[in-house]
Design a protein around this motif. Sequence first.
Motif, PDB file in Angstrom:
ATOM      1  N   HIS A  81       0.822  -1.213   0.000  1.00 40.96           N
ATOM      2  CA  HIS A  81       0.000   0.000   0.000  1.00 40.96           C
ATOM      3  C   HIS A  81       0.856   1.263   0.000  1.00 40.96           C
ATOM      4  O   HIS A  81       0.652   2.181   0.793  1.00 40.96           O
ATOM      5  CB  HIS A  81      -0.972  -0.011   1.176  1.00 40.96           C
ATOM      6  N   VAL A  82       1.833   1.260  -0.916  1.00 40.47           N
ATOM      7  CA  VAL A  82       2.682   2.431  -1.144  1.00 40.47           C
ATOM      8  C   VAL A  82       2.400   2.932  -2.554  1.00 40.47           C
ATOM      9  O   VAL A  82       2.441   2.158  -3.517  1.00 40.47           O
ATOM     10  CB  VAL A  82       4.174   2.090  -0.980  1.00 40.47           C
ATOM     11  N   ASN A  83       2.115   4.219  -2.688  1.00 40.56           N
ATOM     12  CA  ASN A  83       1.804   4.807  -3.985  1.00 40.56           C
ATOM     13  C   ASN A  83       3.049   4.955  -4.850  1.00 40.56           C
ATOM     14  O   ASN A  83       4.176   4.799  -4.372  1.00 40.56           O
ATOM     15  CB  ASN A  83       1.143   6.175  -3.789  1.00 40.56           C
ATOM     16  N   HIS A  84       2.842   5.280  -6.135  1.00 41.66           N
ATOM     17  CA  HIS A  84       3.955   5.402  -7.073  1.00 41.66           C
ATOM     18  C   HIS A  84       4.944   6.485  -6.656  1.00 41.66           C
ATOM     19  O   HIS A  84       6.139   6.395  -6.937  1.00 41.66           O
ATOM     20  CB  HIS A  84       3.428   5.692  -8.482  1.00 41.66           C
ATOM     21  N   ASP A  85       4.468   7.533  -5.988  1.00 42.39           N
ATOM     22  CA  ASP A  85       5.366   8.614  -5.569  1.00 42.39           C
ATOM     23  C   ASP A  85       6.060   8.328  -4.234  1.00 42.39           C
ATOM     24  O   ASP A  85       6.789   9.165  -3.720  1.00 42.39           O
ATOM     25  CB  ASP A  85       4.607   9.943  -5.482  1.00 42.39           C
ATOM     26  N   GLY A  86       5.822   7.136  -3.679  1.00 44.77           N
ATOM     27  CA  GLY A  86       6.446   6.759  -2.417  1.00 44.77           C
ATOM     28  C   GLY A  86       5.621   7.080  -1.192  1.00 44.77           C
ATOM     29  O   GLY A  86       5.987   6.692  -0.082  1.00 44.77           O
ATOM     30  N   SER A  87       4.503   7.775  -1.369  1.00 45.22           N
ATOM     31  CA  SER A  87       3.653   8.100  -0.217  1.00 45.22           C
ATOM     32  C   SER A  87       2.849   6.864   0.190  1.00 45.22           C
ATOM     33  O   SER A  87       2.606   5.958  -0.610  1.00 45.22           O
ATOM     34  CB  SER A  87       2.716   9.257  -0.555  1.00 45.22           C
ATOM     35  N   LEU A  88       2.431   6.840   1.447  1.00 42.91           N
ATOM     36  CA  LEU A  88       1.668   5.711   1.965  1.00 42.91           C
ATOM     37  C   LEU A  88       0.201   5.857   1.579  1.00 42.91           C
ATOM     38  O   LEU A  88      -0.385   6.934   1.709  1.00 42.91           O
ATOM     39  CB  LEU A  88       1.793   5.649   3.488  1.00 42.91           C
ATOM     40  N   CYS A  89      -0.389   4.768   1.121  1.00 41.05           N
ATOM     41  CA  CYS A  89      -1.815   4.747   0.796  1.00 41.05           C
ATOM     42  C   CYS A  89      -2.569   4.387   2.073  1.00 41.05           C
ATOM     43  O   CYS A  89      -2.788   3.209   2.370  1.00 41.05           O
ATOM     44  CB  CYS A  89      -2.098   3.739  -0.315  1.00 41.05           C
ATOM     45  N   LEU A  90      -2.930   5.388   2.842  1.00 44.29           N
ATOM     46  CA  LEU A  90      -3.538   5.179   4.152  1.00 44.29           C
ATOM     47  C   LEU A  90      -4.991   4.718   4.060  1.00 44.29           C
ATOM     48  O   LEU A  90      -5.542   4.219   5.047  1.00 44.29           O
ATOM     49  CB  LEU A  90      -3.463   6.462   4.974  1.00 44.29           C
ATOM     50  N   GLY A  91      -5.591   4.882   2.919  1.00 41.17           N
ATOM     51  CA  GLY A  91      -6.987   4.511   2.736  1.00 41.17           C
ATOM     52  C   GLY A  91      -7.590   5.338   1.616  1.00 41.17           C
ATOM     53  O   GLY A  91      -6.945   6.221   1.060  1.00 41.17           O
ATOM     54  N   ASN A 125      -0.560  -7.642   8.979  1.00 42.25           N
ATOM     55  CA  ASN A 125      -1.955  -7.922   8.652  1.00 42.25           C
ATOM     56  C   ASN A 125      -2.666  -6.620   8.324  1.00 42.25           C
ATOM     57  O   ASN A 125      -3.215  -5.953   9.202  1.00 42.25           O
ATOM     58  CB  ASN A 125      -2.653  -8.610   9.830  1.00 42.25           C
ATOM     59  N   PHE A 126      -2.634  -6.235   7.053  1.00 44.38           N
ATOM     60  CA  PHE A 126      -3.271  -4.989   6.641  1.00 44.38           C
ATOM     61  C   PHE A 126      -4.782  -5.101   6.800  1.00 44.38           C
ATOM     62  O   PHE A 126      -5.400  -6.027   6.302  1.00 44.38           O
ATOM     63  CB  PHE A 126      -2.924  -4.643   5.192  1.00 44.38           C
ATOM     64  N   LEU A 127      -5.346  -4.122   7.487  1.00 41.71           N
ATOM     65  CA  LEU A 127      -6.773  -4.139   7.768  1.00 41.71           C
ATOM     66  C   LEU A 127      -7.595  -4.002   6.497  1.00 41.71           C
ATOM     67  O   LEU A 127      -8.723  -4.465   6.423  1.00 41.71           O
ATOM     68  CB  LEU A 127      -7.115  -3.008   8.749  1.00 41.71           C
ATOM     69  N   PHE A 128      -7.025  -3.351   5.459  1.00 40.54           N
ATOM     70  CA  PHE A 128      -7.752  -3.192   4.208  1.00 40.54           C
ATOM     71  C   PHE A 128      -7.026  -3.930   3.087  1.00 40.54           C
ATOM     72  O   PHE A 128      -7.168  -3.608   1.931  1.00 40.54           O
ATOM     73  CB  PHE A 128      -7.907  -1.703   3.850  1.00 40.54           C
ATOM     74  N   GLY A 129      -6.274  -4.967   3.446  1.00 39.10           N
ATOM     75  CA  GLY A 129      -5.474  -5.681   2.470  1.00 39.10           C
ATOM     76  C   GLY A 129      -6.285  -6.446   1.451  1.00 39.10           C
ATOM     77  O   GLY A 129      -5.779  -6.847   0.413  1.00 39.10           O
ATOM     78  N   GLU A 130      -7.592  -6.677   1.754  1.00 42.99           N
ATOM     79  CA  GLU A 130      -8.424  -7.413   0.809  1.00 42.99           C
ATOM     80  C   GLU A 130      -8.843  -6.560  -0.374  1.00 42.99           C
ATOM     81  O   GLU A 130      -9.354  -7.072  -1.360  1.00 42.99           O
ATOM     82  CB  GLU A 130      -9.666  -7.952   1.530  1.00 42.99           C
ATOM     83  N   LEU A 131      -8.647  -5.247  -0.293  1.00 49.51           N
ATOM     84  CA  LEU A 131      -9.034  -4.371  -1.391  1.00 49.51           C
ATOM     85  C   LEU A 131      -8.031  -4.449  -2.534  1.00 49.51           C
ATOM     86  O   LEU A 131      -6.849  -4.681  -2.326  1.00 49.51           O
ATOM     87  CB  LEU A 131      -9.136  -2.923  -0.908  1.00 49.51           C
TER      88      LEU A 131
END
Length: 213
Positions: A81-91, A125-131
């Motif tokens: 869950h890391v975006n292309h620019d290196g930022s975290l995809c928090l949701g 265990n990512f809480l939104f890992g199923e997305l």
Amino acid sequence: MRDISVGVRDFLKSHPRMSLRPAKSANFILEGIYELFAIDENGKNTRDEYELRIEVPKRFPNELPTVFETGRKISRSPDNHVNHDGSLCLGSPLRLKALINKDSTLVGFTSNCIFPFLYAHSIGNFLFGELSHGLDGLIEDYKEMFNVPTRRQVVQSLTLCSLRRRVANKRKCPCGCGRRLGVCAYREKINNFRRIAPRSWFSAHIFYLESQV
């Protein structure tokens, strides 16, 4: 620097190994070591630390901060869950807006948005890992948030949030009942989302989603 209005001082008290950094833009930056501590329902302790860079826009909380993990502890990949620019995809943006709406301080953003992400990474265990990643993941999340089964209904719901209430109430309800929104109980869900962000935000977000197709 409007540190009082956005709660910078409270943030630094809560996270003493983070500090305020100068920035060239109108935004400001919080950078340093974020210390994580949690106890789960079974009494298991989790302690960890991450090097973070939090870029806070001038219009926070109307605009969302961008968070980078700078210590390379989190592998740079969509699976983490890391975006292309290196930022975290928090949701998804709408879910983050909903969380910020509950507590619009920097401490609240950290507790409700950053902490769950980093805790999930620490325990594996990512809480939104199923997305799914990208646009598909956003649509999946919005289906859950709006409680509708299709992408079309998601777009309809977002569109209603972008309209004036008297205009939206004349539109067909996206829940599938066949009636107009104004006479369906689903209007309360739409009204709740309207409290999260201004109509202009929903309009801009719809444009973003359509541009990703």
